[in-house]
Motif scaffolding. Structure first.
Motif, PDB file in Angstrom:
ATOM      1  N   VAL A 148       0.830  -1.209   0.000  1.00 62.57           N
ATOM      2  CA  VAL A 148       0.000   0.000   0.000  1.00 62.57           C
ATOM      3  C   VAL A 148       0.866   1.263   0.000  1.00 62.57           C
ATOM      4  N   LEU A 149       1.947   1.247   0.781  1.00 57.75           N
ATOM      5  CA  LEU A 149       2.827   2.417   0.875  1.00 57.75           C
ATOM      6  C   LEU A 149       3.801   2.530  -0.296  1.00 57.75           C
ATOM      7  N   GLY A 150       3.881   1.488  -1.124  1.00 63.47           N
ATOM      8  CA  GLY A 150       4.774   1.532  -2.277  1.00 63.47           C
ATOM      9  C   GLY A 150       6.231   1.317  -1.932  1.00 63.47           C
ATOM     10  N   VAL A 151       6.521   0.627  -0.831  1.00 59.98           N
ATOM     11  CA  VAL A 151       7.909   0.315  -0.471  1.00 59.98           C
ATOM     12  C   VAL A 151       8.352  -0.879  -1.323  1.00 59.98           C
ATOM     13  N   PRO A 152       9.370  -0.740  -2.173  1.00 57.19           N
ATOM     14  CA  PRO A 152       9.743  -1.825  -3.079  1.00 57.19           C
ATOM     15  C   PRO A 152      10.594  -2.894  -2.407  1.00 57.19           C
ATOM     16  N   ILE A 153      10.619  -4.066  -3.018  1.00 55.90           N
ATOM     17  CA  ILE A 153      11.536  -5.121  -2.599  1.00 55.90           C
ATOM     18  C   ILE A 153      12.849  -4.915  -3.354  1.00 55.90           C
ATOM     19  N   THR A 154      13.927  -4.688  -2.621  1.00 55.35           N
ATOM     20  CA  THR A 154      15.251  -4.518  -3.210  1.00 55.35           C
ATOM     21  C   THR A 154      16.189  -5.554  -2.604  1.00 55.35           C
ATOM     22  N   MET A 155      17.458  -5.525  -3.047  1.00 59.33           N
ATOM     23  CA  MET A 155      18.431  -6.455  -2.468  1.00 59.33           C
ATOM     24  C   MET A 155      18.639  -6.198  -0.987  1.00 59.33           C
ATOM     25  N   VAL A 156      18.301  -4.994  -0.511  1.00 56.75           N
ATOM     26  CA  VAL A 156      18.431  -4.670   0.908  1.00 56.75           C
ATOM     27  C   VAL A 156      17.143  -4.978   1.661  1.00 56.75           C
ATOM     28  N   PRO A 181      18.475   5.356  -0.745  1.00 54.42           N
ATOM     29  CA  PRO A 181      17.029   5.095  -0.617  1.00 54.42           C
ATOM     30  C   PRO A 181      16.688   3.698  -0.132  1.00 54.42           C
ATOM     31  N   MET A 182      17.395   2.676  -0.626  1.00 54.05           N
ATOM     32  CA  MET A 182      16.990   1.323  -0.225  1.00 54.05           C
ATOM     33  C   MET A 182      17.354   1.043   1.232  1.00 54.05           C
ATOM     34  N   VAL A 183      18.305   1.783   1.794  1.00 59.31           N
ATOM     35  CA  VAL A 183      18.585   1.671   3.222  1.00 59.31           C
ATOM     36  C   VAL A 183      17.465   2.332   4.018  1.00 59.31           C
ATOM     37  N   ARG A 184      16.969   3.470   3.539  1.00 61.97           N
ATOM     38  CA  ARG A 184      15.831   4.123   4.198  1.00 61.97           C
ATOM     39  C   ARG A 184      14.598   3.225   4.144  1.00 61.97           C
ATOM     40  N   ASP A 185      14.365   2.591   2.989  1.00 61.52           N
ATOM     41  CA  ASP A 185      13.233   1.658   2.872  1.00 61.52           C
ATOM     42  C   ASP A 185      13.399   0.475   3.820  1.00 61.52           C
ATOM     43  N   PHE A 186      14.629   0.031   4.006  1.00 60.52           N
ATOM     44  CA  PHE A 186      14.930  -1.065   4.917  1.00 60.52           C
ATOM     45  C   PHE A 186      14.521  -0.691   6.337  1.00 60.52           C
ATOM     46  N   GLY A 187      14.874   0.523   6.753  1.00 60.90           N
ATOM     47  CA  GLY A 187      14.484   0.987   8.081  1.00 60.90           C
ATOM     48  C   GLY A 187      12.980   1.074   8.236  1.00 60.90           C
ATOM     49  N   LEU A 188      12.295   1.620   7.223  1.00 62.31           N
ATOM     50  CA  LEU A 188      10.839   1.730   7.275  1.00 62.31           C
ATOM     51  C   LEU A 188      10.185   0.364   7.353  1.00 62.31           C
ATOM     52  N   LEU A 189      10.676  -0.572   6.565  1.00 65.57           N
ATOM     53  CA  LEU A 189      10.096  -1.914   6.545  1.00 65.57           C
ATOM     54  C   LEU A 189      10.289  -2.610   7.889  1.00 65.57           C
ATOM     55  N   THR A 193      28.753  -2.753   2.983  1.00 67.88           N
ATOM     56  CA  THR A 193      27.865  -2.691   1.825  1.00 67.88           C
ATOM     57  C   THR A 193      26.629  -1.885   2.252  1.00 67.88           C
ATOM     58  N   PRO A 194      25.673  -1.652   1.340  1.00 66.92           N
ATOM     59  CA  PRO A 194      24.457  -0.970   1.787  1.00 66.92           C
ATOM     60  C   PRO A 194      23.759  -1.670   2.942  1.00 66.92           C
ATOM     61  N   LEU A 195      23.983  -2.989   3.107  1.00 66.13           N
ATOM     62  CA  LEU A 195      23.365  -3.710   4.221  1.00 66.13           C
ATOM     63  C   LEU A 195      24.224  -3.669   5.475  1.00 66.13           C
ATOM     64  N   THR A 196      25.491  -4.045   5.371  1.00 66.05           N
ATOM     65  CA  THR A 196      26.328  -4.064   6.569  1.00 66.05           C
ATOM     66  C   THR A 196      26.555  -2.664   7.115  1.00 66.05           C
ATOM     67  N   ALA A 197      26.347  -1.640   6.285  1.00 62.52           N
ATOM     68  CA  ALA A 197      26.462  -0.263   6.775  1.00 62.52           C
ATOM     69  C   ALA A 197      25.365   0.072   7.778  1.00 62.52           C
ATOM     70  N   THR A 198      24.302  -0.724   7.812  1.00 65.90           N
ATOM     71  CA  THR A 198      23.190  -0.468   8.737  1.00 65.90           C
ATOM     72  C   THR A 198      23.394  -1.151  10.087  1.00 65.90           C
ATOM     73  N   LEU A 199      24.483  -1.902  10.246  1.00 63.05           N
ATOM     74  CA  LEU A 199      24.631  -2.766  11.408  1.00 63.05           C
ATOM     75  C   LEU A 199      24.592  -2.015  12.732  1.00 63.05           C
ATOM     76  N   GLY A 200      25.222  -0.829  12.781  1.00 61.10           N
ATOM     77  CA  GLY A 200      25.265  -0.103  14.043  1.00 61.10           C
ATOM     78  C   GLY A 200      23.878   0.209  14.566  1.00 61.10           C
ATOM     79  N   ALA A 201      23.079   0.896  13.746  1.00 63.47           N
ATOM     80  CA  ALA A 201      21.723   1.248  14.166  1.00 63.47           C
ATOM     81  C   ALA A 201      20.867   0.003  14.359  1.00 63.47           C
ATOM     82  N   LEU A 202      21.075  -1.013  13.501  1.00 67.36           N
ATOM     83  CA  LEU A 202      20.250  -2.220  13.555  1.00 67.36           C
ATOM     84  C   LEU A 202      20.478  -2.991  14.845  1.00 67.36           C
ATOM     85  N   ILE A 203      21.740  -3.211  15.195  1.00 71.67           N
ATOM     86  CA  ILE A 203      22.011  -4.034  16.376  1.00 71.67           C
ATOM     87  C   ILE A 203      21.635  -3.293  17.645  1.00 71.67           C
TER      88      ILE A 203
END
Length: 770
Positions: free
Chosen positions: A263-271, A339-347, A651-661
């Motif tokens: 509904v929100l239009g958040v796409p499925i990406t590699m992240v 953008p796909m990192v921001r979408d990752f956080g939203l999801l 990578t775009p994924l491992t760069a999120t590790l700090g906030a994620l963990i």
């Protein structure tokens, strides 16, 4: 807060049928939203559409094309390649794709052969005799292919047809054109040679196919892992299968997440595809906490209604605080330029909220209805439901023995944790950053192997484009400036730049090196040039020109230096000319900068937001907020150390590790802290309260940690996506670290701090009496 959750528990207990009915209605709506999901692999997933780099790249693609599909023809030798059947097949492909409205140009051997014949005879007729063709292509003195044909005949075993797609095509449209090319090649009638259709559009098409299958496989594997983990570590009253109820609830929460995403239009990406196994792990974690506390209350002899209300009252606020803290940690990803990192956080936020609500409403409603029915049945039979006495299991006994040792050894545990953190943070600057999209997937993927083979055959070259916009790019002044620019580039950047190409070169070639005096003369010359040659160098209304700079494959840092130098060359264009640097290497540089600069910022913002909300939720108790954040903050250094030791890149994924963990791990510390302070309010001392807390809540924390690890473990089966595999490995280790920090560092720290405070208070009391 407890009053709110007590009222909520009473509402669920009294309105369970309404709660379940509304859950089913939302489930149907979510299934509809799921049909709106889309895959995305384009540049818009890497660069913000508001960024200058993206806008320049988009504007360039409105005029020209940057995506190329290549037909690679492989034979035993040049004679075989130039057989009449193969020449006819190549000509057919070039002609038909050249007429395709979605194609800028189609350049292959037959086009260049016709040009060579036209220069000799004045008529672009294509010879059919292989001997004549070979005499045109091969230099009689050296016996080598002449430089004029190197672009399409890089050696005697290979021929290339380069099909440049229109720049304004969507990924789906590019896939359609690539499919047309593959069908055309299959029907072209090649004889005795092998043909392969390759290029980034083909690779991206296969990536989208792999994303769909990998996502399904990850969901299935994470579900199976949850079944096994819950079977081993989660024990509740009732039938054996009853311990799997949290997983069923979370799968419904996943459907809610999919629907909201659509509904929100958040796409499925590699992240973003990595979020679903994570959400399953976290969601099962939340459901376990509710189910575990309900079971604990029921074992004490409470009625079903009392157990529902009390479990929601006690565990609801704790998990609620953890959810808020986790969501703020994930919200830090919104500050990423990618953008796909921001979408990752939203999801992730959507997922944890959806699974939390499913656990508190649907899970508790089902538990109430099930146990209430058993009570009614027992009453009809003249008896009561008997509950087994609570018996300590293996995990509880182990935690009961661990707690005293941890509590008594803060002098060993805390310094060791700090040393590991400092060592890891020092090594962080030495961790490399990966931005090459083709390195995010397995090198064994067929489409990528073909692309790499093409690179080895044609030479590892990529292109930087200088977009030149003007009211009239055919002005001789503008062309002269292009020539001077190319000469300067050739003179000062010869170590890394192989060659350049522009419309000015074609004009000078046609005039024997003499620059025309007027724009009209230039247009007359351009009108006589073959369309496939000029179409990607100047647009139809002459308002934009493309100066192509081919550079060798070198380290990104070196390309960035070249980019900066090129930017200095174009600062003073003539007249009304506007000049912009763009192209795939520029996109890679922007992504590199976004990952390296945004990563630390995201982590610091995540830590700050989590600390701030805990400070507020803990009623401005600074010490409690610090105690909740500090143990998880320590593992940020541990994580960097692991990445450095295992040579895992950012990578775009491992760069999120700090906030994620931080978002995930702080839940464990909050659960243990809240239970500790609950026991302290009952009158227990620091050591006794911590021992009780670790024994009572420790099993659920370990089960939660294992479910989260299991969720991340599902990423390891996405063998075609190296970006997911590396992320899965590091995050599994990090969640394990979070458990270790929660069960070792946090208890030692809390009891040490609390004991010192009590000691000071006792001394103060004694001093007051004296």
């Amino acid at each position: 807060m407890e009053q709110f959750f007590r009222k909520l528990g009473m509402f669920i207990e009294s309105k369970r049928l309404l709660v379940i009915a509304l859950s089913v209605i939302l489930l149907i709506a979510a299934l509809f939203g799921t049909s709106q999901l889309k895959l995305a692999t384009g540049v818009e997933t890497y660069l913000s559409t508001d960024s200058q780099a993206y806008q320049d790249y988009t504007r360039f693609n409105q005029h020209f094309g940057s995506n190329i599909v290549v037909v690679l023809v492989t034979g035993n030798d040049l004679t075989q390649l130039l057989q009449p059947a193969n020449i006819a097949a190549m000509e057919s492909i070039e002609n038909q794709m050249g007429l395709n409205p979605n194609v800028v140009s189609a350049l292959g051997p037959t086009f260049f052969i016709k040009q060579a014949v036209a220069q000799q005879t004045g008529s672009p007729d294509l010879p059919l005799d292989p001997a004549i063709l070979q005499s045109i292509v091969v230099d009689p003195q050296s016996g080598q292919i002449t430089p004029f044909f190197i672009r399409v005949l890089p050696d005697a075993q290979h021929a290339l047809i380069a099909i440049t797609l229109a720049g304004d095509l969507s990924i789906a449209e590019q896939n359609l054109v690539a499919g047309e090319i593959e069908k055309l090649v299959g029907d072209a009638g090649f004889s005795g040679v092998e043909t392969v259709v390759t290029g980034m559009p083909v690779v991206l098409s296969q990536i989208e196919d792999m994303m769909s299958s990998s996502l399904l496989n990850m969901l299935l594997v994470s579900t199976l892992l949850m079944l096994v983990i819950l079977s081993l570590v989660f024990s509740v009253r009732g039938l054996f299968v009853w311990r799997w109820l949290p997983l069923g609830i979370v799968l419904i929460g996943i459907i809610y997440t999919f629907g909201t995403m659509g509904v929100l239009g958040v796409p499925i990406t590699m992240v973003t595809m990595a979020a679903f196994p994570i959400i399953i792990g976290l969601g099962v974690d939340y459901a376990i906490q509710f189910h575990n506390r309900y079971d604990e209350e029921a074992r004490r002899g409470e009625t079903v209604a009392e157990a529902i209300v009390d479990s929601i009252t006690h565990i609801g606020p704790t998990i609620g605080i953890a959810i808020i803290a986790a969501s703020l940690g994930f919200a830090a990803l919104f500050f990423s330029p990618v953008p796909m990192v921001r979408d990752f956080g939203l999801l992730l936020i959507i997922g944890v909220v959806a699974t939390y609500l499913a656990a508190i409403f649907l899970l508790m409603g089902i538990l109430y209805m099930h146990d209430r029915r058993k009570v009614n049945q027992a009453s009809k039979n003249g008896g009561m439901i008997k509950t087994k006495a609570e018996k300590a299991g293996f995990v509880e006994r182990g935690l009961g023995k661990l707690a005293p040792w941890v509590i008594k050894n803060p002098a060993i545990i805390i310094p060791l944790a700090l040393v590991l953190t400092i060592s890891g943070l020092i090594s962080d600057s030495k961790i490399a950053t990966e931005t090459e999209e083709t390195n995010f997937i397995s090198q064994d993927v067929p489409a990528l192997k073909n692309l790499m083979a093409l690179g080895e055959i044609a030479g590892g070259v990529s292109s930087v484009n200088i977009l030149i916009e003007s009211s009239n790019t055919t002005d001789p002044t503008v062309l002269a400036w292009m020539v001077q620019l190319e000469q300067r580039i050739a003179l000062e950047q010869s170590d890394f730049i192989t060659d350049t190409a522009s419309i000015a070169d074609l004009v000078l070639q046609a005039t024997g090196g003499i620059m025309p005096e007027s724009s009209e003369q230039v247009k007359q010359i351009l009108a006589q040039l073959p369309v496939p040659i000029k179409r990607n160098l100047i647009n139809d209304d002459y308002s934009a020109a493309n100066l192509v700079i081919n550079i060798e494959q070198v380290e990104l840092v070196r390309i960035q230096e070249v980019r900066n130098q090129l930017a200095g060359y174009i600062v003073n264009p003539p007249g009304d000319v506007n000049v912009f640097l763009t192209g795939t290497p520029i996109i890679a540089i922007e992504l590199f900068n976004a990952l390296t600069e945004g990563r630390i910022q995201m982590t610091l913002i995540g830590v700050g937001l989590i600390f701030l909300v805990l400070f507020i939720l803990f009623k401005f108790n600074l010490l409690r907020a610090l105690l909740a954040v500090l143990p998880i903050g320590l593992i940020l250094g541990w994580s960097s150390g692991i990445m450095y030791l295992f040579e895992i890149k950012y990578t775009p994924l491992t760069a999120t590790l700090g906030a994620l963990i931080m978002g995930i791990g702080v839940e464990f510390t909050i659960l243990l802290m809240m239970r500790y302070y609950e026991e302290r309010r009952k009158g227990e001392g620091p050591e006794e309260a911590m021992t009780t807390a670790m024994t009572k809540i420790g099993r659920a924390i370990i089960a939660s940690g294992l479910t989260v690890i299991g969720g991340f473990g599902a990423l390891l089966i996405a063998k075609d996506f190296l970006i997911l595999r590396d992320f899965g490995i590091v995050t599994m280790i990090n969640v394990f670290f979070a458990l270790v920090s929660t069960l070792f560092v946090l208890p030692a720290l809390i009891v040490w701090v609390d004991s010192r405070r009590e000691k000071k208070q006792r001394l103060a009391v004694k001093s007051g009496r004296k």
